[in-house]
Motif scaffolding. Structure first.
Motif, PDB file in Angstrom:
ATOM      1  N   GLN A  25       3.712   9.602   0.005  1.00 14.37           N
ATOM      2  CA  GLN A  25       3.340  10.669  -0.928  1.00 14.37           C
ATOM      3  C   GLN A  25       4.128  11.950  -0.669  1.00 14.37           C
ATOM      4  O   GLN A  25       4.572  12.625  -1.591  1.00 14.37           O
ATOM      5  CB  GLN A  25       1.848  10.967  -0.792  1.00 14.37           C
ATOM      6  CG  GLN A  25       1.021  10.444  -1.953  1.00 14.37           C
ATOM      7  CD  GLN A  25      -0.386  11.016  -1.916  1.00 14.37           C
ATOM      8  OE1 GLN A  25      -0.890  11.385  -0.861  1.00 14.37           O
ATOM      9  NE2 GLN A  25      -1.027  11.079  -3.063  1.00 14.37           N
ATOM     10  N   LYS A  26       4.290  12.281   0.613  1.00 14.74           N
ATOM     11  CA  LYS A  26       4.968  13.525   0.995  1.00 14.74           C
ATOM     12  C   LYS A  26       6.484  13.439   0.859  1.00 14.74           C
ATOM     13  O   LYS A  26       7.155  14.469   0.829  1.00 14.74           O
ATOM     14  CB  LYS A  26       4.608  13.895   2.439  1.00 14.74           C
ATOM     15  CG  LYS A  26       3.155  14.298   2.628  1.00 14.74           C
ATOM     16  CD  LYS A  26       2.859  14.572   4.096  1.00 14.74           C
ATOM     17  CE  LYS A  26       1.394  14.891   4.321  1.00 14.74           C
ATOM     18  NZ  LYS A  26       1.073  15.066   5.765  1.00 14.74           N
ATOM     19  N   ALA A  27       7.015  12.223   0.822  1.00 11.04           N
ATOM     20  CA  ALA A  27       8.477  12.048   0.738  1.00 11.04           C
ATOM     21  C   ALA A  27       8.940  12.375  -0.676  1.00 11.04           C
ATOM     22  O   ALA A  27       8.806  11.569  -1.593  1.00 11.04           O
ATOM     23  CB  ALA A  27       8.850  10.622   1.114  1.00 11.04           C
ATOM     24  N   ASP A  28       9.494  13.583  -0.853  1.00 11.64           N
ATOM     25  CA  ASP A  28       9.846  14.059  -2.186  1.00 11.64           C
ATOM     26  C   ASP A  28      11.338  14.012  -2.477  1.00 11.64           C
ATOM     27  O   ASP A  28      11.813  14.622  -3.425  1.00 11.64           O
ATOM     28  CB  ASP A  28       9.328  15.486  -2.384  1.00 11.64           C
ATOM     29  CG  ASP A  28       9.765  16.413  -1.253  1.00 11.64           C
ATOM     30  OD1 ASP A  28      10.509  15.950  -0.366  1.00 11.64           O
ATOM     31  OD2 ASP A  28       9.353  17.584  -1.255  1.00 11.64           O
ATOM     32  N   SER A  29      12.104  13.308  -1.640  1.00 13.30           N
ATOM     33  CA  SER A  29      13.537  13.166  -1.886  1.00 13.30           C
ATOM     34  C   SER A  29      13.997  11.787  -1.431  1.00 13.30           C
ATOM     35  O   SER A  29      13.272  11.077  -0.727  1.00 13.30           O
ATOM     36  CB  SER A  29      14.319  14.245  -1.131  1.00 13.30           C
ATOM     37  OG  SER A  29      14.222  14.046   0.265  1.00 13.30           O
ATOM     38  N   VAL A  30      15.208  11.440  -1.836  1.00 10.38           N
ATOM     39  CA  VAL A  30      15.750  10.125  -1.484  1.00 10.38           C
ATOM     40  C   VAL A  30      15.902   9.985   0.032  1.00 10.38           C
ATOM     41  O   VAL A  30      15.598   8.938   0.611  1.00 10.38           O
ATOM     42  CB  VAL A  30      17.112   9.892  -2.176  1.00 10.38           C
ATOM     43  CG1 VAL A  30      17.730   8.575  -1.710  1.00 10.38           C
ATOM     44  CG2 VAL A  30      16.950   9.888  -3.683  1.00 10.38           C
ATOM     45  N   PHE A  68       0.821  -1.205   0.000  1.00 12.63           N
ATOM     46  CA  PHE A  68       0.000   0.000   0.000  1.00 12.63           C
ATOM     47  C   PHE A  68       0.863   1.267   0.000  1.00 12.63           C
ATOM     48  O   PHE A  68       0.444   2.302  -0.522  1.00 12.63           O
ATOM     49  CB  PHE A  68      -0.955   0.006   1.193  1.00 12.63           C
ATOM     50  CG  PHE A  68      -2.236  -0.725   0.940  1.00 12.63           C
ATOM     51  CD1 PHE A  68      -3.299  -0.111   0.319  1.00 12.63           C
ATOM     52  CD2 PHE A  68      -2.355  -2.062   1.299  1.00 12.63           C
ATOM     53  CE1 PHE A  68      -4.478  -0.790   0.066  1.00 12.63           C
ATOM     54  CE2 PHE A  68      -3.537  -2.758   1.055  1.00 12.63           C
ATOM     55  CZ  PHE A  68      -4.605  -2.124   0.433  1.00 12.63           C
ATOM     56  N   GLY A  69       2.067   1.184   0.572  1.00 11.10           N
ATOM     57  CA  GLY A  69       2.971   2.327   0.525  1.00 11.10           C
ATOM     58  C   GLY A  69       3.379   2.660  -0.893  1.00 11.10           C
ATOM     59  O   GLY A  69       3.506   3.824  -1.276  1.00 11.10           O
ATOM     60  N   VAL A  70       3.583   1.623  -1.694  1.00  7.28           N
ATOM     61  CA  VAL A  70       4.022   1.817  -3.085  1.00  7.28           C
ATOM     62  C   VAL A  70       2.833   2.040  -4.025  1.00  7.28           C
ATOM     63  O   VAL A  70       2.874   2.896  -4.909  1.00  7.28           O
ATOM     64  CB  VAL A  70       4.845   0.594  -3.562  1.00  7.28           C
ATOM     65  CG1 VAL A  70       5.221   0.733  -5.029  1.00  7.28           C
ATOM     66  CG2 VAL A  70       6.102   0.432  -2.708  1.00  7.28           C
ATOM     67  N   LEU A  71       1.770   1.257  -3.833  1.00  5.66           N
ATOM     68  CA  LEU A  71       0.656   1.269  -4.800  1.00  5.66           C
ATOM     69  C   LEU A  71      -0.701   1.617  -4.176  1.00  5.66           C
ATOM     70  O   LEU A  71      -1.744   1.344  -4.771  1.00  5.66           O
ATOM     71  CB  LEU A  71       0.542  -0.115  -5.461  1.00  5.66           C
ATOM     72  CG  LEU A  71       1.778  -0.621  -6.207  1.00  5.66           C
ATOM     73  CD1 LEU A  71       1.609  -2.084  -6.561  1.00  5.66           C
ATOM     74  CD2 LEU A  71       2.040   0.202  -7.460  1.00  5.66           C
ATOM     75  N   GLY A  72      -0.685   2.227  -2.989  1.00  6.90           N
ATOM     76  CA  GLY A  72      -1.916   2.467  -2.251  1.00  6.90           C
ATOM     77  C   GLY A  72      -3.007   3.179  -3.017  1.00  6.90           C
ATOM     78  O   GLY A  72      -4.138   2.684  -3.121  1.00  6.90           O
TER      79      GLY A  72
END
Length: 201
Positions: free
Chosen positions: A130-135, A57-61
């Motif tokens: 979703q909010k994690a916009d960097s490595v 769900f983290g990847v394809l939620g």
């Protein structure tokens, strides 16, 4: 490279939602009567199932929910109803009958899902990813997810020591208490889902 704030925030959120201390009596109640070796294996299986569900769900939620046309509140209500059915079994003592549970792997349902990987945890992970916009933030998010599952496994794995102290009579008492706690969790989850539906309408 590693965002401690993101890690700490998500870890604490998941700790409150997945509630490692609170899962202990429920784990003991659902696995009562089984050999210690089997209980230890079920603790590991439950964490693996929860981790797998959370990861998917983290990847394809969003894609999964959109494809199925399922809203988050609907997911919460369905999970709450499932938990309520299990709680009623614990309260009425139906889980004490070996022929009903000996072939059932409770590590999958309800321990792995929806108790550990419930709607609350799933939604929290979807939003965090979703909010994690960097490595660095992605690394922090997935590290927090991994860490909470390690904590869950340790708590359930070593909760088996409690059985040696409380004996069979204590297990029955824990089972009834777990049923009460689980029914309250289930009702609250249903209320939260219904509340979100009302707010969205």
């Amino acid at each position: 490279m590693f965002d401690v704030a993101v890690f700490g925030s998500l870890f604490l959120t998941l700790f409150v939602i997945m509630d490692p201390p609170g899962i202990t009596p429920i784990f003991l109640a659902l696995t009562a009567g089984r050999p210690a070796k089997v209980q230890k294996r079920m603790a590991f299986q439950a964490v693996c199932v929860a981790g797998g569900v959370i990861a998917v769900f983290g990847v394809l939620g969003h894609q999964i929910l959109n494809y199925l046309h399922v809203s988050v509140p609907a997911l919460m209500i369905a999970g709450g109803l499932l938990l309520l059915l299990i709680a009623l079994d614990l309260l009425t003592g139906k889980t004490d009958e070996p022929k009903q549970t000996k072939d059932v792997n409770v590590a999958l349902v309800p321990l792995g899902m929806p108790l550990l990987a419930g709607p609350g945890a799933i939604v929290s992970v979807i939003l965090a990813v979703q909010k994690a916009d960097s490595v660095s933030t992605q690394l922090s998010v997935w590290s927090a997810i991994f860490a909470i599952h390690v904590v869950l496994w340790l708590v359930m794995r070593y909760s088996l020591l409690i059985i040696r102290v409380i004996k069979d009579g204590g297990v029955v008492l824990v089972t009834r208490l777990a049923g009460m706690m689980l029914s309250a969790i289930a009702v609250q989850q249903i209320i939260n889902g219904v509340t979100q539906v009302i707010r969205g309408s």
